[in-house]
Write a protein that holds these residues in place. Structure first.
Motif, PDB file in Angstrom:
ATOM      1  N   GLN A  37     -10.656  -1.901   0.002  1.00 16.73           N
ATOM      2  CA  GLN A  37      -9.878  -1.548  -1.185  1.00 16.73           C
ATOM      3  C   GLN A  37      -8.576  -2.335  -1.224  1.00 16.73           C
ATOM      4  O   GLN A  37      -8.185  -2.859  -2.275  1.00 16.73           O
ATOM      5  N   GLN A  38      -7.897  -2.426  -0.078  1.00 17.10           N
ATOM      6  CA  GLN A  38      -6.645  -3.163  -0.029  1.00 17.10           C
ATOM      7  C   GLN A  38      -6.880  -4.657  -0.216  1.00 17.10           C
ATOM      8  O   GLN A  38      -6.077  -5.356  -0.860  1.00 17.10           O
ATOM      9  N   CYS A  75       0.860  -1.179   0.000  1.00 16.94           N
ATOM     10  CA  CYS A  75       0.000   0.000   0.000  1.00 16.94           C
ATOM     11  C   CYS A  75       0.902   1.237   0.000  1.00 16.94           C
ATOM     12  O   CYS A  75       1.891   1.300   0.725  1.00 16.94           O
ATOM     13  N   ASP A  91      -1.659   6.598   0.125  1.00 20.84           N
ATOM     14  CA  ASP A  91      -2.953   6.045   0.527  1.00 20.84           C
ATOM     15  C   ASP A  91      -3.073   5.964   2.042  1.00 20.84           C
ATOM     16  O   ASP A  91      -4.135   6.244   2.614  1.00 20.84           O
ATOM     17  N   TYR A 101      -5.757   8.050   4.591  1.00 19.68           N
ATOM     18  CA  TYR A 101      -6.619   7.512   5.635  1.00 19.68           C
ATOM     19  C   TYR A 101      -6.323   8.151   6.988  1.00 19.68           C
ATOM     20  O   TYR A 101      -7.229   8.592   7.693  1.00 19.68           O
ATOM     21  N   VAL A 161     -13.049   9.649   5.484  1.00 23.31           N
ATOM     22  CA  VAL A 161     -12.355   8.491   4.944  1.00 23.31           C
ATOM     23  C   VAL A 161     -12.665   7.297   5.837  1.00 23.31           C
ATOM     24  O   VAL A 161     -12.190   7.215   6.959  1.00 23.31           O
ATOM     25  N   PHE A 194     -11.332   1.563   3.234  1.00 25.68           N
ATOM     26  CA  PHE A 194      -9.892   1.495   2.980  1.00 25.68           C
ATOM     27  C   PHE A 194      -9.419   0.044   3.009  1.00 25.68           C
ATOM     28  O   PHE A 194      -8.680  -0.405   2.125  1.00 25.68           O
TER      29      PHE A 194
END
Length: 282
Positions: A97-98, A74, A78, A82, A89, A94
């Protein structure tokens, strides 16, 4: 002691871990901590008296959060978005997404592992067949090939079929098709006449589908050819001699798989090819 002073002391004592101690506790380096500080994602407090940097125990969890997601590739950007983004956010978004990104990476890694596994399997076949002359041997499993018709003329070298290879590479974008190793096929009728003109470009495929050509288990005439053997047509002629000696006939086209095929600065061609074709009794 007043409540305000106790609160002030607690606040002051919160940042009480030196950078060296913090690095040791978290099994990292001071260089890494300095980098995170410059990026604004893990900022210590600076003592105005001695100029030293101090971290708090609360920042330990922040460090491991950063390290965990950095190990997952990551980006710092990014992570910073966060950490500094506030309530707008969402942490679950998050993480999701990862997670999706990791699944994509795993699919790509699985594809690479499959390609290498397939190449190892082919190299095993080359080792078995590399006896200095063509041989006939049993193959116990099916092979699936993605074929692209050669439209070029003449078509007796890779340079002459460059456009056909480019067209074939588009097929290799299909997940089940391996771009490496790649080869070319000569039609069996032309081969028997000594006409070594390519008919198809081919790659191996992972599983049987309608668009693939299946090479079924059975007897195969196989040969290994390298530049030290001289003109590859000599190997082709030896294959025909063995076919006639063993009273066999071609049951498929002749497939020439290029493992290495380069031209060095002195314009000397170097190659290692694995040649195979299904055969049966007359």
């Amino acid at each position: 002691m007043s409540r305000k002073r106790v609160k002030d002391m607690q606040k002051k004592d919160e940042y009480c871990i030196t950078a060296g101690e913090f690095a040791k506790m978290c099994q990292t380096t001071r260089d890494t901590l300095r980098y995170y500080e410059r990026q604004g994602i893990l900022v210590p407090k600076k003592n105005p008296v001695n100029g030293y940097h101090y971290y708090s125990y609360a920042q330990i969890s922040s460090y491991y959060f950063i390290r965990t997601f950095r190990e997952l590739d990551c980006s710092v950007g990014d992570i910073k978005e966060y950490l500094l983004g506030g309530e707008e956010v969402r942490f679950d978004a998050f993480v999701d997404q990862q997670y999706d990104r990791l699944l994509m990476m795993r699919r790509e890694l699985d594809r690479k592992i499959h390609t290498i596994a397939g190449t190892r399997k082919i190299l095993d076949q080359i080792r078995i067949a590399d006896v200095g002359k063509p041989v006939i041997r049993k193959v116990e499993y099916s092979l699936y090939l993605m074929l692209t018709e050669v439209r070029s003329s003449p078509a007796t070298s890779s340079g002459e079929i460059a456009e056909d290879i480019r067209r074939h590479l588009k097929c290799c974008e299909i997940p089940d098709v391996q771009a490496f190793p790649m080869g070319s096929a000569i039609g069996k009728e032309a081969f028997m006449k000594g006409i070594y003109s390519y008919k198809n470009v081919f790659s191996f495929a992972d599983k049987k589908q309608k668009v693939y050509t299946e090479m079924k288990p059975g007897e195969y005439l196989v040969a290994v050819s390298r530049e030290s053997d001289g003109d590859i047509s000599r190997t082709y002629r030896k294959m025909m001699e063995l076919l006639q000696k063993e009273k066999k006939k071609w049951s498929s086209d002749i497939y020439i798989l290029s493992i290495v095929n380069v031209i060095d600065p002195n314009e000397e061609r170097k190659y290692l090819k694995y040649i195979f074709a299904a055969v049966s009794d007359l």
